[in-house]
Design a protein around this motif. Structure first.
Motif, PDB file in Angstrom:
ATOM      1  N   ASP A  48     -18.165 -19.824  15.592  1.00 36.49           N
ATOM      2  CA  ASP A  48     -16.898 -19.205  15.965  1.00 36.49           C
ATOM      3  C   ASP A  48     -16.867 -19.263  17.489  1.00 36.49           C
ATOM      4  O   ASP A  48     -17.608 -18.538  18.172  1.00 36.49           O
ATOM      5  CB  ASP A  48     -16.831 -17.760  15.455  1.00 36.49           C
ATOM      6  CG  ASP A  48     -15.480 -17.124  15.728  1.00 36.49           C
ATOM      7  OD1 ASP A  48     -15.008 -17.224  16.883  1.00 36.49           O
ATOM      8  OD2 ASP A  48     -14.895 -16.527  14.804  1.00 36.49           O
ATOM      9  N   HIS A  78     -15.037 -22.332  13.853  1.00 38.11           N
ATOM     10  CA  HIS A  78     -13.896 -21.428  13.758  1.00 38.11           C
ATOM     11  C   HIS A  78     -13.142 -21.586  15.058  1.00 38.11           C
ATOM     12  O   HIS A  78     -13.677 -21.314  16.135  1.00 38.11           O
ATOM     13  CB  HIS A  78     -14.348 -19.978  13.586  1.00 38.11           C
ATOM     14  CG  HIS A  78     -14.332 -19.541  12.171  1.00 38.11           C
ATOM     15  ND1 HIS A  78     -14.267 -18.227  11.793  1.00 38.11           N
ATOM     16  CD2 HIS A  78     -14.346 -20.274  11.034  1.00 38.11           C
ATOM     17  CE1 HIS A  78     -14.248 -18.171  10.473  1.00 38.11           C
ATOM     18  NE2 HIS A  78     -14.307 -19.394   9.992  1.00 38.11           N
ATOM     19  N   HIS A 131     -22.113 -18.062  10.056  1.00 39.58           N
ATOM     20  CA  HIS A 131     -21.014 -17.900  11.026  1.00 39.58           C
ATOM     21  C   HIS A 131     -21.326 -16.726  11.948  1.00 39.58           C
ATOM     22  O   HIS A 131     -21.677 -15.638  11.483  1.00 39.58           O
ATOM     23  CB  HIS A 131     -19.716 -17.666  10.244  1.00 39.58           C
ATOM     24  CG  HIS A 131     -18.617 -17.014  11.032  1.00 39.58           C
ATOM     25  ND1 HIS A 131     -18.599 -15.663  11.323  1.00 39.58           N
ATOM     26  CD2 HIS A 131     -17.491 -17.525  11.581  1.00 39.58           C
ATOM     27  CE1 HIS A 131     -17.510 -15.372  12.013  1.00 39.58           C
ATOM     28  NE2 HIS A 131     -16.820 -16.488  12.191  1.00 39.58           N
ATOM     29  N   GLU A 167      -8.619 -19.214  12.932  1.00 40.21           N
ATOM     30  CA  GLU A 167      -8.743 -17.803  12.551  1.00 40.21           C
ATOM     31  C   GLU A 167      -8.032 -16.921  13.569  1.00 40.21           C
ATOM     32  O   GLU A 167      -8.149 -17.139  14.775  1.00 40.21           O
ATOM     33  CB  GLU A 167     -10.221 -17.410  12.481  1.00 40.21           C
ATOM     34  CG  GLU A 167     -10.417 -15.984  12.016  1.00 40.21           C
ATOM     35  CD  GLU A 167     -11.883 -15.644  11.839  1.00 40.21           C
ATOM     36  OE1 GLU A 167     -12.242 -15.174  10.766  1.00 40.21           O
ATOM     37  OE2 GLU A 167     -12.663 -15.861  12.774  1.00 40.21           O
TER      38      GLU A 167
HETATM   39 MG    MG Z   1     -14.654 -16.303  12.777  1.00 41.41          MG
END
Ligand code: MG
Length: 314
Positions: free
Chosen positions: A227, A253, A182, A286
């Protein structure tokens, strides 16, 4: 006028709900929204990275899990695993609290204990991943993901990190699930051979750390959880990466500056469209804090509401 319209709409829902329940005038019947929400959530695969709740979750984990289910979340990605515990709670007890609420742990974020990878600490990292992978097999995850960037000051150091990621991937694969990485923003800075630090800027020479990760890790061992907010903060286009690496970026994400859809920065419709076109479906909401003084539970709820309403999100 808007207030009046909302009032009338709510009033009619109240009446409808009361009639359906056959209890006109009973305040309990004035909750017609809950079956509607359940029907909607049953068809959506909304995940949450539990880091989003910070310490608020650990004040009452069973109660918090029930709230998340009510909001429309279906799956969780853990944060805070360490030595058989999640946030200090025995991991199997934690799993039971999640299961009891009707949620499912599908992923987990874990960082190895060292930030600089060398040949001399490779065994420390491998031993850490073995124990971690065994524990996560018991939790029944689909993915094990590293969220923290190790030291990548040069092309050579970045390539060695890829070798270590491949080793982590072999260990996770043996336990029954893939290993993923990530990103934040700094992976989109560029490194050069023999360099002493990654640098941002389109006029700087070199290749981004993220591109080196993608090119030098084994696709059968390492996947990527993009992300999308941090990619944008790193001056990268998430859709362009999803188009270029459809078989590597398997997880997302879904993140904005705070509550989803509130800033002008993120084109979630294009991102989801390409992600689904690539044949993938697992993503995690998130937030990393609320700027307006509201609680993180409130922010997480607003994110779920945004995705439940969004036709482009499944
Ligand atoms: Mg993240």
């Amino acid at each position: 006028m808007t207030n009046r319209r909302n009032f009338l709409k709510n009033a009619s829902l109240f009446t409808l709900g009361s009639l359906m329940a056959g209890k006109v005038g009973n305040a309990v019947a004035a909750q017609p929204a809950s079956p509607v929400v359940s029907a909607t959530t049953a068809s959506k695969n909304i995940g949450l990275q539990i880091y989003s709740l910070g310490g608020e979750l650990f004040k009452d984990v069973p109660g918090g899990m029930k709230k998340l289910k009510q909001m429309g979340y279906a799956t969780l990605e853990l944060a805070g695993y360490g030595d058989g515990k999640v946030g200090g709670i025995d991991m199997m007890e934690f799993k039971k609290m999640v299961d009891d609420a009707g949620l499912k742990i599908t992923s987990s974020h874990v960082n190895p204990p060292v930030g600089e990878y060398t040949k001399s600490n490779l065994n420390v990292i491998k031993d850490f991943w073995k124990k971690t992978a065994d524990d996560h097999a018991k939790l029944g995850v689909k993915y094990l993901v590293q969220p923290g960037q190790p030291s990548t000051r040069s092309v050579e150091e970045t390539q060695y990190v890829c070798e270590v990621f491949n080793e982590a991937g072999k260990i996770a694969k043996a336990a029954g699930f893939p290993f993923g990485y990530h990103n934040h923003d700094f992976e989109f800075a560029k490194v050069v051979p023999g360099g002493n630090g990654a640098k941002f800027g389109r006029h700087n020479p070199g290749e981004s750390v993220y591109d080196i990760f993608l090119k030098n890790t084994d696709p059968s061992l390492v996947l990527f959880e993009m992300d999308v907010y941090w990619a944008v903060m790193g001056q990268a286009d998430p859709v362009e990466y999803l188009q270029k690496y459809p078989d590597r970026i398997k997880l997302l994400h879904i993140k904005d500056r705070a509550v989803l859809g509130k800033s002008g920065m993120m084109n979630f419709e294009s991102i989801f469209k390409q992600f689904y076109a690539n044949g993938n479906k697992d993503y995690f909401v998130e937030i990393e804090g609320m700027p307006d003084g509201r609680t993180q539970f409130e922010g997480v709820k607003d994110c779920a509401t945004y995705l439940l309403k969004a036709k482009f999100a499944k």
